[in-house]
Design an enzyme around this catalytic site. Structure first.
Site, mmCIF file in Angstrom:
data_model
loop_
_atom_site.group_PDB
_atom_site.id
_atom_site.type_symbol
_atom_site.label_atom_id
_atom_site.label_comp_id
_atom_site.label_asym_id
_atom_site.label_seq_id
_atom_site.Cartn_x
_atom_site.Cartn_y
_atom_site.Cartn_z
ATOM 1 N N HIS A 168 0.857 -1.181 0.000
ATOM 2 C CA HIS A 168 0.000 0.000 0.000
ATOM 3 C C HIS A 168 0.895 1.233 0.000
ATOM 4 O O HIS A 168 1.948 1.238 0.621
ATOM 5 C CB HIS A 168 -0.873 0.016 1.266
ATOM 6 C CG HIS A 168 -2.060 0.910 1.157
ATOM 7 N ND1 HIS A 168 -1.984 2.249 1.389
ATOM 8 C CD2 HIS A 168 -3.345 0.649 0.813
ATOM 9 C CE1 HIS A 168 -3.182 2.790 1.214
ATOM 10 N NE2 HIS A 168 -4.031 1.836 0.855
ATOM 11 N N ASP A 208 -7.968 -5.267 -0.049
ATOM 12 C CA ASP A 208 -8.433 -6.133 -1.141
ATOM 13 C C ASP A 208 -8.052 -7.592 -0.971
ATOM 14 O O ASP A 208 -8.533 -8.448 -1.714
ATOM 15 C CB ASP A 208 -7.851 -5.614 -2.465
ATOM 16 C CG ASP A 208 -8.399 -4.234 -2.801
ATOM 17 O OD1 ASP A 208 -7.599 -3.298 -2.990
ATOM 18 O OD2 ASP A 208 -9.642 -4.092 -2.809
HETATM 19 C C1 SDX Z 1 -6.335 0.106 -2.809
HETATM 20 O O1 SDX Z 1 -4.572 4.586 -1.865
HETATM 21 C C2 SDX Z 1 -5.457 3.943 -1.241
HETATM 22 O O2 SDX Z 1 -5.822 4.300 -0.147
HETATM 23 C C3 SDX Z 1 -6.068 2.769 -1.988
HETATM 24 C C4 SDX Z 1 -7.047 1.915 -1.224
HETATM 25 C C5 SDX Z 1 -8.324 2.665 -0.930
HETATM 26 O O3 SDX Z 1 -9.017 2.290 0.027
HETATM 27 O O4 SDX Z 1 -8.678 3.560 -1.739
HETATM 28 O O5 SDX Z 1 -6.474 1.471 -0.008
HETATM 29 C C6 SDX Z 1 -7.466 0.694 -2.044
HETATM 30 O O6 SDX Z 1 -6.147 0.468 -3.937
HETATM 31 C C7 SDX Z 1 -5.425 -0.880 -2.117
HETATM 32 C C8 SDX Z 1 -4.219 -1.331 -3.016
HETATM 33 C C9 SDX Z 1 -4.740 -2.387 -3.992
HETATM 34 N N1 SDX Z 1 -3.706 -2.744 -4.962
HETATM 35 C C10 SDX Z 1 -3.043 -3.924 -4.898
HETATM 36 O O7 SDX Z 1 -3.200 -4.741 -4.004
HETATM 37 C C11 SDX Z 1 -2.083 -4.158 -6.056
HETATM 38 C C12 SDX Z 1 -0.791 -4.785 -5.542
HETATM 39 N N2 SDX Z 1 -0.080 -3.744 -4.754
HETATM 40 C C13 SDX Z 1 0.808 -2.912 -5.485
HETATM 41 O O8 SDX Z 1 0.835 -2.873 -6.841
HETATM 42 C C14 SDX Z 1 1.391 -1.733 -4.700
HETATM 43 O O9 SDX Z 1 1.702 -2.177 -3.446
HETATM 44 C C15 SDX Z 1 0.539 -0.494 -4.629
HETATM 45 C C16 SDX Z 1 0.065 -0.050 -5.965
HETATM 46 C C17 SDX Z 1 -0.649 -0.727 -3.756
HETATM 47 C C18 SDX Z 1 1.388 0.613 -3.994
HETATM 48 O O10 SDX Z 1 2.389 0.863 -4.875
HETATM 49 P P1 SDX Z 1 3.572 1.904 -4.581
HETATM 50 O O11 SDX Z 1 3.347 2.643 -3.313
HETATM 51 O O12 SDX Z 1 3.791 2.689 -5.831
HETATM 52 O O13 SDX Z 1 4.779 0.938 -4.274
HETATM 53 P P2 SDX Z 1 5.836 0.498 -5.346
HETATM 54 O O14 SDX Z 1 5.149 -0.084 -6.546
HETATM 55 O O15 SDX Z 1 6.795 1.622 -5.540
HETATM 56 O O16 SDX Z 1 6.550 -0.722 -4.555
HETATM 57 C C19 SDX Z 1 7.687 -0.515 -3.705
HETATM 58 C C20 SDX Z 1 8.417 -1.850 -3.722
HETATM 59 C C21 SDX Z 1 8.815 -2.277 -5.159
HETATM 60 O O17 SDX Z 1 9.923 -3.150 -5.037
HETATM 61 P P3 SDX Z 1 11.422 -2.530 -5.337
HETATM 62 O O18 SDX Z 1 11.332 -1.820 -6.679
HETATM 63 O O19 SDX Z 1 11.700 -1.592 -4.178
HETATM 64 O O20 SDX Z 1 12.309 -3.765 -5.354
HETATM 65 O O21 SDX Z 1 7.557 -2.893 -3.239
HETATM 66 C C22 SDX Z 1 7.316 -3.838 -4.284
HETATM 67 C C23 SDX Z 1 7.635 -3.133 -5.577
HETATM 68 O O22 SDX Z 1 7.991 -4.077 -6.578
HETATM 69 N N3 SDX Z 1 5.885 -4.176 -4.206
HETATM 70 C C24 SDX Z 1 5.393 -5.388 -4.399
HETATM 71 C C25 SDX Z 1 4.007 -5.275 -4.192
HETATM 72 N N4 SDX Z 1 3.704 -4.004 -3.900
HETATM 73 C C26 SDX Z 1 4.871 -3.319 -3.915
HETATM 74 N N5 SDX Z 1 5.991 -6.556 -4.727
HETATM 75 C C27 SDX Z 1 5.165 -7.630 -4.845
HETATM 76 N N6 SDX Z 1 3.826 -7.609 -4.656
HETATM 77 C C28 SDX Z 1 3.219 -6.440 -4.330
HETATM 78 N N7 SDX Z 1 1.895 -6.404 -4.162
#
Ligand code: SDX
Length: 429
Positions: free
Chosen positions: A306, A363
């Site tokens: 998140h 989720d």
């Molecule tokens: C919602 O904003 C809100 O409040 C949203 C929400 C709401 O109520 O409105 O809470 C609802 O949208 C919840 C989130 C739902 N999405 C997912 O579950 C999709 C999977 N999660 C991700 O794609 C990610 O965690 C996000 C999109 C939620 C957040 O992305 P960020 O903050 O841009 O983080 P990032 O992509 O920069 O990740 C940082 C690191 C990276 O690794 P490195 O490059 O440092 O090696 O963490 C890794 C990412 O690859 N990472 C994950 C991951 N999420 C982040 N690796 C594997 N699986 C994941 N789910």
């Protein structure tokens, strides 16, 4: 003496005010920076940028805190119901008995769609994406309720709000019935918000749908837990569109579109697809965790991570407990819930997730409950949208009522070609 921030640019020192929120969050106010220094700030994805001040919802991502108008989410989930939560989020106070009755009555009065809107459903193919239908139908409310474009009077805002909260359920249920070729079911007079939604979704002329109080409670709980979440992608979209003085209906329709993405509200559907794939392939938990850590696999653990929560998403905890309760009450077991729990346990012990502070978000478990209730997979994000409606409306109201209301118009850093003539460009063709 209030705190300030000093910044030195081109050898010149600038002093900027610091804004402090009611929960002691601090921000450097850069609203005069460009005028004073010619510089703007840069923050791709707005991860460190506050776009507004808001009184609606507070999140502390480090501590896993979520509060609607100061009330902790666990208390709201336990003691409230969705319409009362919507009232709290939109008007900033819990309704008294009279306000509650009037609001319930107003929702009942507006839960039917204009009969002409039914024809729109005929125009969509049965397999049309429910979020596309939802966004289109909410936008089309602008065609039927143009007297509510300008809603400066409280009564008009109340009417527009009631129409959106009431009709979003009806639109969702009618689009589902249309997609399965069944006759639409109108809202019944004597049912509450969540009961009526389930009634419209699952009742049919030849087989009445029995409302199970546990299932109704789970549905209402899901709506409560999704009701607002400060400046997430879809809510910020509603604020952005509302800042141009576009009407409430079309602003919310834009929020539905933003929510659709799989990184946002679309994640609940993606989680179920991921869990089902793991189950059908018989993948071991170790195999899945290894795939997540292998960047070349492009595999993300959907429902994990998140932008704000670097601790447990409090909503995930509540939903996880509700999963067990609903499945037990229904006398069902869901192998996908077992897989989800094993994945969570494995991830919480794995350095990849621990170092990146990746925890289950709202989720990760919500789809398990929706599946137990009987919601079809392609409508999971629609359920999220119904729940998020109060948050979108409350944030649009803040923009609309802000004394400093101005159109949202971010700056950029241009990285394209420097000046060239048409002929020079033609030569490169
Ligand atoms: C919602 O904003 C809100 O409040 C949203 C929400 C709401 O109520 O409105 O809470 C609802 O949208 C919840 C989130 C739902 N999405 C997912 O579950 C999709 C999977 N999660 C991700 O794609 C990610 O965690 C996000 C999109 C939620 C957040 O992305 P960020 O903050 O841009 O983080 P990032 O992509 O920069 O990740 C940082 C690191 C990276 O690794 P490195 O490059 O440092 O090696 O963490 C890794 C990412 O690859 N990472 C994950 C991951 N999420 C982040 N690796 C594997 N699986 C994941 N789910």
């Amino acid at each position: 003496m209030s705190e300030t921030a000093k910044i030195i640019l081109d050898g010149k020192e600038y002093e900027l005010p610091v804004v402090v929120g009611s929960e002691n969050e601090k921000a450097v106010d850069i609203s005069k920076l460009r005028a004073q220094s010619g510089y703007i700030t840069y923050d791709d994805g707005y991860g460190n940028t506050g776009s507004c001040k808001s009184d609606v919802t507070f999140i502390d991502g480090e501590k896993g805190i979520l509060r609607y108008r100061g009330i902790d989410i666990a208390e709201v989930a336990e003691k409230s119901h969705f319409l009362e939560t919507a009232y709290l989020i939109i008007w900033g106070k819990l309704p008294n008995e009279q306000e509650k009755e009037q609001f319930d009555e107003l929702i009942r009065r507006h839960e039917l769609l204009h009969e002409n809107m039914k024809h729109h459903f005929q125009g969509f193919p049965p397999q049309a994406a429910p979020m596309a239908v939802l966004s289109a139908m909410i936008n089309s409310m602008s065609c039927f309720h143009s007297h509510l474009y300008d809603i400066d009077e409280p009564e008009k805002f109340m009417e527009a709000t009631a129409k959106l909260l009431a009709k979003v359920r009806t639109i969702a249920a009618f689009s589902y019935k249309h997609s399965i070729g069944e006759p639409i079911v109108y809202p019944a007079r004597n049912l509450n918000y969540s009961e009526n939604f389930l009634h419209m979704m699952f009742d049919a002329p030849n087989h009445p749908y029995e409302l199970d109080p546990e299932v109704v409670r789970a549905m209402d709980l899901l709506f409560i837990l999704h009701a607002d979440h400060e400046q997430n992608c879809s809510t910020s979209t509603v604020r952005m569109v509302g800042s141009s003085e576009a009407n409430l209906f079309t602003s919310v329709a834009a929020g539905v579109s933003a929510l659709w993405g799989r990184l946002h509200g679309g994640a609940n559907q993606a989680v179920l697809g991921m869990l089902q794939g793991i189950h059908d392939r018989g993948d071991s938990i170790d195999t899945v965790i290894a795939k997540v850590k292998d960047k070349d696999s492009k595999f993300r653990l959907m429902g994990f991570g998140h932008r704000v929560y670097k601790n447990f998403d409090p909503r995930a905890k509540i939903i996880k407990e509700a999963c067990d309760k609903v499945l037990k009450k229904l006398g069902r077991k869901d192998p996908l819930l077992d897989i989800a729990k094993e994945l969570e346990q494995a991830a919480l012990k794995d350095s990849y997730f621990v170092e990146r502070k990746l925890y289950p978000n709202v989720d990760f478990y919500s789809g398990i409950i929706m599946r137990a209730i009987g919601i079809p997979l392609n409508m999971f994000t629609v359920i999220f949208a119904i729940g998020r409606m109060p948050g979108w409306i409350a944030n649009w109201k803040e923009v609309h009522e802000s004394p400093q209301a101005r159109i949202y118009r971010p700056r950029q850093i241009y990285t394209g070609p420097t000046q060239q003539s048409y002929d020079e460009a033609r030569k490169k063709a």
